[in-house]
Design an enzyme around this catalytic site. Structure first.
Site, mmCIF file in Angstrom:
data_model
loop_
_atom_site.group_PDB
_atom_site.id
_atom_site.type_symbol
_atom_site.label_atom_id
_atom_site.label_comp_id
_atom_site.label_asym_id
_atom_site.label_seq_id
_atom_site.Cartn_x
_atom_site.Cartn_y
_atom_site.Cartn_z
ATOM 1 N N GLU A 1 -5.434 -8.575 0.302
ATOM 2 C CA GLU A 1 -6.274 -8.187 1.449
ATOM 3 C C GLU A 1 -7.691 -7.951 0.970
ATOM 4 O OE1 GLU A 1 -4.877 -5.039 4.081
ATOM 5 O OE2 GLU A 1 -2.801 -5.659 3.738
ATOM 6 N N GLU B 1 0.809 -1.232 0.000
ATOM 7 C CA GLU B 1 0.000 0.000 0.000
ATOM 8 C C GLU B 1 0.838 1.277 0.000
ATOM 9 O OE1 GLU B 1 -3.441 0.195 2.496
ATOM 10 O OE2 GLU B 1 -4.205 -1.706 1.753
HETATM 11 C C1 BGP Z 1 -4.652 -2.141 5.084
HETATM 12 C C2 BGP Z 1 -3.314 -2.512 5.667
HETATM 13 C C3 BGP Z 1 -3.382 -3.610 6.690
HETATM 14 C C4 BGP Z 1 -4.582 -3.534 7.607
HETATM 15 C C5 BGP Z 1 -5.861 -3.248 6.834
HETATM 16 C C6 BGP Z 1 -7.062 -2.985 7.698
HETATM 17 O O1 BGP Z 1 -4.567 -0.819 4.634
HETATM 18 O O2 BGP Z 1 -2.448 -2.953 4.634
HETATM 19 O O3 BGP Z 1 -2.163 -3.579 7.386
HETATM 20 O O4 BGP Z 1 -4.348 -2.734 8.693
HETATM 21 O O5 BGP Z 1 -5.696 -2.128 5.984
HETATM 22 O O6 BGP Z 1 -7.051 -1.665 8.162
HETATM 23 P P1 BGP Z 1 -7.286 -1.262 9.674
HETATM 24 O O7 BGP Z 1 -6.322 -2.055 10.458
HETATM 25 O O8 BGP Z 1 -7.027 0.207 9.739
HETATM 26 O O9 BGP Z 1 -8.710 -1.578 9.955
#
Ligand code: BGP
Length: 470
Positions: free
Chosen positions: A370, A165
């Site tokens: 993800e 990201e």
């Molecule tokens: C993405 C990241 C992850 C994870 C996910 C969920 O942007 O790559 O590391 O954190 O988001 O987000 P959050 O943890 O803010 O709910």
């Protein structure tokens, strides 16, 4: 498009799940690991920090055994640069190497394909102190780190992700965090950092193809198709503006070797274009990814800018993510999509749409690294966790992915977020994503026992039947 018949999921489809080092491992200062920027970030006082996380560092054997029981064919995790090279470059920490060697061996023991992210938000703090990604020396440091990883793990790991990201880090730096007492970089500085990351990534991909010819490597971006708020032509232009600036500009550089033309003109107009040195263009042109890794959570709906400060607003339920940009786009509501209790848009059809657009643009296979829903799951007294909303969320997304496959999109696999509960990047431990519940609270570590959730058994069945009933 309505089809007579849906295509099946590919035969060797990578049914997987994901984590990242700082969110799952804990052991933040053990066995020679030095602090990363993530360890130095200021945490809101009401959420957990990353010092223990899910204690995967000590429990990876138990966790991977559970992943195997779930039937995972792939496990996507990240390597902490600070475990491998505590000084950012220089001496290699053998304990760090042996930890990841063991994790990989444990995966292999069960026939699970390791998918390795090289960099998931966690720059060594010592490099940050020397200017971090703003300093061109960090490019060399990253390529050196990559070489150490390929030397040690290149023979055992086929799928590699360069940077997780990058677009989130550049566009929403506040969402990742801020060092204690620190301030956010200016946008000019951010686009310079971005350029350096692009160069580091390009040199790394080139090195990878020399050192690990049998492997595959790609960038992992958060991609999101945009809808225009209405059929008003100005809304369509604004939606395109933001889709380019948020998504395509970050994937065009690794694939095509240069910035998206619209984004380049935008950066020049705003005096935020990076300084480009002689030879940079050749470096960017010289490297090619083998696939695109995509993190997909939601879509966005966009209206024309009004040209004033009212274009900018915090994302619903999340004060750390500002949306909208004066003179570029403004966020709009979409009555046709759902929302999680954290205000994130839920849009499975938008997933198919984003997959189609990405494939059409790059013609590279896509690996989902993800996708998932954060919720404060409840552990019942008998150890069960009834997360029907997660099953629903993933089922709908997988159905749309199957439609995208039928549309002709080439998919390598699906690694939703997350294999096991992890600490959310900025919303602590009560916002859970895993198929496996970890018994701890925000501050009370309890026993950290693992409990498969309902979604665990459901996903196990999906994998067993290769998604046939989706
Ligand atoms: C993405 C990241 C992850 C994870 C996910 C969920 O942007 O790559 O590391 O954190 O988001 O987000 P959050 O943890 O803010 O709910």
């Amino acid at each position: 498009m309505i089809y007579k018949e849906l295509k099946p999921f590919p035969e060797h489809f990578l049914w997987g799940a994901s984590t990242s080092a700082y969110q799952v491992e804990g052991a933040a200062a053990e066995d020679g690991k030095s602090p990363s920027i993530i360890d130095m970030y200021e945490h809101p006082s009401d959420v957990a920090d990353f010092s223990v996380a899910s204690d995967h560092y000590h429990r990876y054997k138990e966790d991977i055994a559970l992943f195997a029981q779930m039937g995972l064919k792939a496990y996507r995790f990240s390597v902490a640069w600070t475990r491998i090279l505590p000084r950012g470059t220089g001496a290699v920490n053998e304990k760090g190497i042996s930890f990841y060697r063991d994790v990989i061996a444990e995966c292999r023991k069960y026939g699970i394909e390791p998918v390795v992210t090289m960099y998931h938000f966690d720059l060594p703090w010592c490099l940050e102190e020397r200017g971090g990604w703003g300093n061109r020396e960090t490019i060399d440091a990253f390529v050196n780190y990559a070489r150490v990883l390929f030397e040690n793990f290149g023979g055992d790991v086929r799928y590699w992700l360069t940077i997780n990201e990058q677009n989130t880090m550049i566009l929403h730096p506040g969402a990742i965090g801020l060092p204690k007492g620190g301030k956010l970089p200016s946008r000019k500085e951010l686009y310079q950092q971005n350029h350096h990351m692009m160069l580091a990534q390009a040199r790394t991909m080139k090195l990878f193809h020399e050192m690990v010819p049998q492997g595959m490597i790609g960038p992992a971006l958060n991609l999101t198709a945009m809808y225009a708020a209405s059929c008003r032509p100005e809304d369509a232009i604004a939606a395109h503006n933001w889709e380019v600036l948020r998504c395509w500009n970050f994937a065009d550089v690794p694939v095509y070797g240069w910035y998206h033309p619209l984004a380049w003109e935008y950066m020049n107009d705003r005096d935020i274009a990076p300084e480009v040195q002689e030879g940079d263009r050749e470096i960017l042109k010289d490297a090619k990814p083998d696939f695109i890794a995509m993190n997909y959570y939601s879509t966005a709906t966009i209206a024309a800018s009004r040209g004033d400060a009212s274009d900018v607003a915090a994302r619903a339920g999340d004060q750390q993510i500002m949306l909208g940009e004066q003179g570029v786009y403004r966020p709009a509501e979409n009555e046709y999509v759902g929302k999680t209790q954290y205000g994130w848009v839920v849009d499975p059809v938008g997933f198919r749409y984003t997959l189609r657009k990405t494939y059409e643009r790059y013609h590279l296979p896509i690996l989902i690294t993800e996708n998932g829903i954060g919720a404060p799951d409840i552990l019942e007294p008998d150890g069960s966790v009834h997360d029907g909303y997660r099953i629903e969320f993933i089922r709908e997304h997988l159905h749309q992915m199957r439609l995208a496959i039928t549309d002709g999109v080439e998919m390598l696999g699906y690694c939703p977020w997350a294999a096991i509960d992890v600490v959310s990047t900025h919303q602590g431990y009560r916002k859970r994503y895993g198929f496996i519940y970890v018994d701890r609270d925000e501050f009370d570590l309890k026993g950290l026992e693992r409990h498969p959730k309902d979604s665990f058994y459901w996903y196990q069945n999906v994998i067993k039947e290769n998604g046939e009933s989706l």
